[in-house]
Motif scaffolding. Sequence first.
Motif, PDB file in Angstrom:
ATOM      1  N   UNK A 108      18.312  39.283  19.408  1.00  0.00           N
ATOM      2  CA  UNK A 108      18.034  38.740  20.728  1.00  0.00           C
ATOM      3  C   UNK A 108      17.561  39.839  21.677  1.00  0.00           C
ATOM      4  N   UNK A 109      18.223  40.986  21.627  1.00  0.00           N
ATOM      5  CA  UNK A 109      17.822  42.111  22.473  1.00  0.00           C
ATOM      6  C   UNK A 109      16.405  42.561  22.142  1.00  0.00           C
ATOM      7  N   UNK A 129      11.836  44.643  26.699  1.00  0.00           N
ATOM      8  CA  UNK A 129      10.482  45.079  27.048  1.00  0.00           C
ATOM      9  C   UNK A 129      10.015  46.245  26.183  1.00  0.00           C
ATOM     10  N   UNK A 130      10.939  46.918  25.515  1.00  0.00           N
ATOM     11  CA  UNK A 130      10.560  48.025  24.633  1.00  0.00           C
ATOM     12  C   UNK A 130       9.864  47.471  23.393  1.00  0.00           C
ATOM     13  N   UNK A 131       8.781  48.118  22.970  1.00  0.00           N
ATOM     14  CA  UNK A 131       8.097  47.631  21.771  1.00  0.00           C
ATOM     15  C   UNK A 131       8.963  47.823  20.519  1.00  0.00           C
ATOM     16  N   UNK A 139       1.078  44.404  15.536  1.00  0.00           N
ATOM     17  CA  UNK A 139       2.274  44.433  14.687  1.00  0.00           C
ATOM     18  C   UNK A 139       3.506  44.034  15.491  1.00  0.00           C
ATOM     19  N   UNK A 140       3.589  44.504  16.728  1.00  0.00           N
ATOM     20  CA  UNK A 140       4.726  44.192  17.590  1.00  0.00           C
ATOM     21  C   UNK A 140       4.808  42.678  17.822  1.00  0.00           C
ATOM     22  N   UNK A 141       3.687  42.053  18.141  1.00  0.00           N
ATOM     23  CA  UNK A 141       3.668  40.608  18.367  1.00  0.00           C
ATOM     24  C   UNK A 141       4.072  39.856  17.092  1.00  0.00           C
ATOM     25  N   UNK A 142       3.576  40.320  15.941  1.00  0.00           N
ATOM     26  CA  UNK A 142       3.910  39.678  14.665  1.00  0.00           C
ATOM     27  C   UNK A 142       5.416  39.783  14.380  1.00  0.00           C
ATOM     28  N   UNK A 143       5.977  40.981  14.537  1.00  0.00           N
ATOM     29  CA  UNK A 143       7.396  41.184  14.250  1.00  0.00           C
ATOM     30  C   UNK A 143       8.261  40.410  15.238  1.00  0.00           C
ATOM     31  N   UNK A 144       7.874  40.381  16.499  1.00  0.00           N
ATOM     32  CA  UNK A 144       8.635  39.574  17.476  1.00  0.00           C
ATOM     33  C   UNK A 144       8.624  38.094  17.078  1.00  0.00           C
TER      34      UNK A 144
END
Length: 176
Positions: free
Chosen positions: A38-39, A44-46, A53-58
Amino acid sequence: MRRRFVIEAVMVATYGHLLVPSRPIDYVVPYSTILELYDMRDGSDPVMDNADDDAHVRGKISELIAFFEDPLNRKKIEKAMQMPWRESSPLLLSDEIQFTVVHAVDNASYGEFFDPIETELLLTGSKLNVPLLSDQFEFQDRLIEAEVPVQVYDIEDFEFAVEEGISTVDAGLRGE
């Protein structure tokens, strides 16, 4: 027979190859690592350096949260949370992958060397005699330095761990 590994929940979302194992897997996950999802999702930290990649993993983190929040899975997790070190009934993600959530309790056994999450991972591996999967070289080095009696595999050696692995006898740990 399913191979069991203690792992942080976020690693399953981060490393796609963990979701396509060559044989059945049971990922043993301390509950506190589910809370970290959840955190990571809301922070806001990538999570990853690259924006795509960040958007995919999120997105994968959100999918994993939804899986754990499924009413049947949530009920199994809540039952495990009633007592320290209780394991949930299996949470089935697919025919090949299941999760077991553990109500791990940090007792500061390794407080000098490890943070609370790392301690819970180590204690879970030790109590259940299950190897760890990790992507953190520094953590692995500290584990060896502290002579913690837990077997650890680097995430890059996942297929080896699944297919062959090293018995705990060969590794000098408790019998397998």
